[in-house]
Design a protein around this motif. Structure first.
Motif, PDB file in Angstrom:
ATOM      1  N   HIS A   1      15.144  43.290  -9.533  1.00 10.64           N
ATOM      2  CA  HIS A   1      14.315  43.213 -10.744  1.00 10.64           C
ATOM      3  C   HIS A   1      14.737  44.341 -11.692  1.00 10.64           C
ATOM      4  N   PRO A   2      15.738  44.116 -12.527  1.00 10.61           N
ATOM      5  CA  PRO A   2      16.259  45.176 -13.390  1.00 10.61           C
ATOM      6  C   PRO A   2      15.223  45.795 -14.333  1.00 10.61           C
ATOM      7  N   GLY A   3      14.177  45.055 -14.660  1.00 13.41           N
ATOM      8  CA  GLY A   3      13.169  45.594 -15.569  1.00 13.41           C
ATOM      9  C   GLY A   3      12.073  46.382 -14.879  1.00 13.41           C
ATOM     10  N   LEU A   4      12.105  46.456 -13.556  1.00 15.24           N
ATOM     11  CA  LEU A   4      11.063  47.132 -12.791  1.00 15.24           C
ATOM     12  C   LEU A   4      11.427  48.594 -12.576  1.00 15.24           C
ATOM     13  N   ALA A   5      10.414  49.480 -12.649  1.00 20.44           N
ATOM     14  CA  ALA A   5      10.600  50.904 -12.350  1.00 20.44           C
ATOM     15  C   ALA A   5       9.441  51.354 -11.458  1.00 20.44           C
ATOM     16  N   VAL A   6       9.718  52.291 -10.557  1.00 18.63           N
ATOM     17  CA  VAL A   6       8.698  52.766  -9.615  1.00 18.63           C
ATOM     18  C   VAL A   6       8.655  54.285  -9.638  1.00 18.63           C
ATOM     19  N   ASP A   7       7.450  54.831  -9.789  1.00 20.16           N
ATOM     20  CA  ASP A   7       7.214  56.263  -9.587  1.00 20.16           C
ATOM     21  C   ASP A   7       6.711  56.423  -8.157  1.00 20.16           C
ATOM     22  N   LEU A   8       7.487  57.074  -7.294  1.00 18.55           N
ATOM     23  CA  LEU A   8       7.132  57.259  -5.892  1.00 18.55           C
ATOM     24  C   LEU A   8       6.496  58.640  -5.756  1.00 18.55           C
ATOM     25  N   LEU A   9       5.202  58.675  -5.445  1.00 21.84           N
ATOM     26  CA  LEU A   9       4.446  59.921  -5.377  1.00 21.84           C
ATOM     27  C   LEU A   9       4.104  60.214  -3.919  1.00 21.84           C
ATOM     28  N   LEU A  10       4.670  61.270  -3.358  1.00 22.21           N
ATOM     29  CA  LEU A  10       4.399  61.627  -1.967  1.00 22.21           C
ATOM     30  C   LEU A  10       3.180  62.547  -1.943  1.00 22.21           C
ATOM     31  N   ARG A  11       2.118  62.071  -1.355  1.00 23.29           N
ATOM     32  CA  ARG A  11       0.836  62.765  -1.384  1.00 23.29           C
ATOM     33  C   ARG A  11       0.341  63.042   0.033  1.00 23.29           C
TER      34      ARG A  11
END
Length: 299
Positions: free
Chosen positions: A117-127
């Motif tokens: 999905h080229p239009g998808l972006a993810v912010d991965l937050l390690l909590r």
């Protein structure tokens, strides 16, 4: 009243100069068009049309409203087109918060999802502690244990698997515990997640034992606990994600395998189950699939 719909109806009446013609264009009844215009006039507190039995004409207020109404309708239609394009292309940014061990495992899999999905972006937050989803604009969060926030939607997706471990260098100086009651006498490294981490629970499937621990070292990061255990600092409870490779390689020893740490539910939480955007649902499905494909979390 749907203000955008009422403004769209108003514009059509103004363009056609007739309630009947506007009704035909909008696939509505003439009384429905009349009610929408009347409701809009009541809402705005002005008369928009001069009406007689033979003629219909815009008032000065109606003339003034036309450009404003067009901007509102165009903005609503653009928003709908944007949402529709997102549904088609699965585009946008998703903020995903989760414990560090699972986050490290998913980080290896996320590039494959993003490649699809080229239009998808993810912010991965390690909590290490639960987040304020609404306040921080977080779309999804994985939590360990029971989620008690009734304002959020929760979905149980699996169970944790953890091991009580120690490095061979530590066990060369201290005999390995063979039962839970022997654990508190050891040097313990505690992971302080969502609490002080000073209680450890063990279960053999039938009985559960909860022990008070006086730790030699407390860390609010699972990765830090892992490093300290590898260095021979003492006993630690570690996720199978972190400990598994080291147990297989002999760098850590799995202690009391017949009475392991108690398992906790893995829960995926999000603000609401209504109108979940496609981009968020795609990441949600990705997390669920990743957990269920791991035999030690899927049980």
């Amino acid at each position: 009243m749907d203000i955008a719909s009422a403004l769209r109806t108003f514009l059509r009446v103004a363009q056609t100069g007739s309630f009947t013609a506007a009704a035909a264009d909008l696939d509505l009844t003439q009384p429905a068009v009349s009610r929408q215009v009347s409701a809009l006039e009541t809402r705005l507190g002005v008369r928009l049309f001069h009406r007689t039995t033979t003629a219909l004409a815009l008032t000065a207020e109606g003339e003034h409203l036309i450009p404003l109404a067009r901007r509102v309708v165009e903005a609503v239609e653009a928003l709908g087109e944007s949402a529709g394009a997102e549904r088609e292309a699965l585009a946008g940014r998703v903020r995903l918060a989760l414990p560090a061990p699972l986050g490290l495992a998913l980080a290896e899999r996320l590039p494959a999802l993003l490649a699809c999905h080229p239009g998808l972006a993810v912010d991965l937050l390690l909590r290490e502690t639960p987040s304020d989803l609404i306040g921080e604009g977080i779309d999804l969060e994985v939590r360990l244990g029971t989620s008690e926030d009734s304002s959020l939607t929760g979905r149980r997706i699996g169970w944790t698997t953890a091991f009580l471990v120690a490095a061979p260098s530590y066990l060369a100086r201290h005999p390995a515990p063979t039962a839970p009651g022997e654990v508190p006498a050891h040097d313990c490294i505690c992971y302080a997640r969502a609490g002080d981490g000073r209680y450890w629970c063990f279960s053999n499937g039938a009985d559960e034992t909860r022990l008070a621990i006086v730790p030699r070292l407390v860390a609010d990061s699972a990765v830090a606990v892992h490093r300290a255990a590898l260095a021979g600092g003492g006993l630690a409870i570690l996720s199978h994600i972190l400990a598994g490779p080291d147990i297989a390689a002999g760098r850590l020893i799995n202690l009391m395998p017949d009475f392991p740490p108690a398992r906790l539910p893995i829960t995926l939480v999000y603000p609401s189950r209504r109108n979940v955007p496609l981009r968020v649902r795609a990441v949600m499905d990705f997390v669920v699939e990743a957990v269920r494909e791991d035999a030690q979390m899927a049980g």
